[in-house]
Design a protein around this motif. Sequence first.
Motif, PDB file in Angstrom:
ATOM      1  N   ARG A 152       8.781 -12.057  -6.401  1.00 21.64           N
ATOM      2  CA  ARG A 152       9.834 -12.468  -7.331  1.00 21.64           C
ATOM      3  C   ARG A 152       9.360 -12.341  -8.777  1.00 21.64           C
ATOM      4  NH1 ARG A 152      12.809 -18.431  -7.497  1.00 21.64           N
ATOM      5  NH2 ARG A 152      14.481 -17.856  -8.945  1.00 21.64           N
ATOM      6  N   LYS A 153      10.231 -11.838  -9.652  1.00 26.35           N
ATOM      7  CA  LYS A 153       9.959 -11.791 -11.087  1.00 26.35           C
ATOM      8  C   LYS A 153      10.292 -13.147 -11.711  1.00 26.35           C
ATOM      9  CE  LYS A 153      11.182  -6.890 -11.717  1.00 26.35           C
ATOM     10  NZ  LYS A 153      12.095  -5.969 -12.427  1.00 26.35           N
ATOM     11  N   PRO A 154       9.580 -13.560 -12.767  1.00 24.18           N
ATOM     12  CA  PRO A 154       8.402 -12.907 -13.353  1.00 24.18           C
ATOM     13  C   PRO A 154       7.185 -13.095 -12.452  1.00 24.18           C
ATOM     14  CG  PRO A 154       8.796 -14.996 -14.442  1.00 24.18           C
ATOM     15  CD  PRO A 154       9.951 -14.795 -13.494  1.00 24.18           C
ATOM     16  N   PHE A 155       6.303 -12.119 -12.454  1.00 20.54           N
ATOM     17  CA  PHE A 155       5.155 -12.157 -11.566  1.00 20.54           C
ATOM     18  C   PHE A 155       3.861 -12.078 -12.367  1.00 20.54           C
ATOM     19  CE2 PHE A 155       6.551  -7.776 -12.056  1.00 20.54           C
ATOM     20  CZ  PHE A 155       5.390  -7.145 -12.466  1.00 20.54           C
ATOM     21  N   SER A 156       2.792 -12.502 -11.749  1.00 25.05           N
ATOM     22  CA  SER A 156       1.463 -12.338 -12.319  1.00 25.05           C
ATOM     23  C   SER A 156       0.931 -10.972 -11.900  1.00 25.05           C
ATOM     24  CB  SER A 156       0.524 -13.432 -11.806  1.00 25.05           C
ATOM     25  OG  SER A 156      -0.824 -13.018 -11.889  1.00 25.05           O
ATOM     26  N   PRO A 157       0.570 -10.090 -12.838  1.00 18.29           N
ATOM     27  CA  PRO A 157       0.007  -8.788 -12.456  1.00 18.29           C
ATOM     28  C   PRO A 157      -1.206  -8.920 -11.555  1.00 18.29           C
ATOM     29  CG  PRO A 157       0.545  -8.804 -14.787  1.00 18.29           C
ATOM     30  CD  PRO A 157       0.723 -10.218 -14.304  1.00 18.29           C
ATOM     31  N   GLU A 158      -2.030  -9.927 -11.816  1.00 17.94           N
ATOM     32  CA  GLU A 158      -3.237 -10.135 -11.009  1.00 17.94           C
ATOM     33  C   GLU A 158      -2.879 -10.430  -9.559  1.00 17.94           C
ATOM     34  OE1 GLU A 158      -5.680 -13.898 -11.256  1.00 17.94           O
ATOM     35  OE2 GLU A 158      -6.957 -12.506 -12.368  1.00 17.94           O
ATOM     36  N   VAL A 159      -1.899 -11.310  -9.367  1.00 17.95           N
ATOM     37  CA  VAL A 159      -1.482 -11.666  -8.011  1.00 17.95           C
ATOM     38  C   VAL A 159      -0.810 -10.479  -7.328  1.00 17.95           C
ATOM     39  CG1 VAL A 159       0.061 -13.135  -6.662  1.00 17.95           C
ATOM     40  CG2 VAL A 159      -1.294 -14.123  -8.517  1.00 17.95           C
ATOM     41  N   LEU A 160       0.022  -9.746  -8.066  1.00 22.30           N
ATOM     42  CA  LEU A 160       0.701  -8.596  -7.475  1.00 22.30           C
ATOM     43  C   LEU A 160      -0.301  -7.534  -7.035  1.00 22.30           C
ATOM     44  CD1 LEU A 160       3.225  -7.147  -6.640  1.00 22.30           C
ATOM     45  CD2 LEU A 160       3.547  -6.377  -9.000  1.00 22.30           C
ATOM     46  N   VAL A 161      -1.327  -7.282  -7.855  1.00 19.66           N
ATOM     47  CA  VAL A 161      -2.360  -6.319  -7.469  1.00 19.66           C
ATOM     48  C   VAL A 161      -3.057  -6.780  -6.187  1.00 19.66           C
ATOM     49  CG1 VAL A 161      -4.613  -5.362  -8.109  1.00 19.66           C
ATOM     50  CG2 VAL A 161      -2.751  -5.375  -9.775  1.00 19.66           C
ATOM     51  N   ALA A 162      -3.339  -8.071  -6.092  1.00 16.39           N
ATOM     52  CA  ALA A 162      -3.987  -8.600  -4.886  1.00 16.39           C
ATOM     53  C   ALA A 162      -3.094  -8.419  -3.663  1.00 16.39           C
ATOM     54  CB  ALA A 162      -4.329 -10.074  -5.089  1.00 16.39           C
TER      55      ALA A 162
END
Length: 255
Positions: free
Chosen positions: A129-139
């Motif tokens: 879901r947006k907004p997202f953390s780029p760090e978490v999305l990469v993980a």
Amino acid sequence: MLLYIRLKRETQRQWILGRKNMEPGIKKQTILIIDDHEYTVRILSHALKNAGFEVQAAYSGEEGLELIRTQGLPDLAVVDYYMDLGMNGMEFCKRVLSFSDLPIVMLTAVYDETIIEKCLEDYCEDFVRKPFSPEVLVARIRRVLSRFEPVAAAKTFNMLVDEHLTINFAEQTVKINGKPVSLTPIETKLLYVLMRQAGTPVNPQYILRRIWPQEIVFEDRLHVHMHRLRRKIDNNSQEPYIVSKRGAGYIFRLH
């Protein structure tokens, strides 16, 4: 601001998060981003590149399909569910999954349990879901990729397997000794699933789940489609590409 703070942390720790992709001699995995918001594409592209991935970007489903047609399949696609113009995320998923087993992570700014359930059941491996953390999305992207074999064998637009066989997944065709042969969507997807793990037995139950995720399908149906595929690509071949190993599954052999 939160996105930029997390992005800075991601950059500082890229040697940890991206070490596998950054090791010399290891080809980077490719992530296709499809989102009609330039800001989202820019932030996510930066995070993924810092984590060691190659990145392709498109701003509509149609543009994403054209990238696949001209440049081949990526290792994973990150797709926005809602896009203002043209094809939405779900339609893109339907189209690309008709001829491949591409892992997809879906993004959305609207929380709707019905949509999320439908996407997770039929089209995507994860939903963010947006907004997202780029760090978490990469993980989460890494977690999805860990469940799939590298797709290098199936990434090029026209994949030359050997001097006898060329495969075009996007066009759903193969060339046998230069002669074009059309594949059905099921046959194309079967071939893609086998190519992802070329040289390794693929369990029939795994194939059934990837090809018919929402249907109760018995192995007899798989055998029929596999038989038709083998007749097309193994025609008059002394060394068949697709073989079955009792108790293990089907194997695509690279000659």
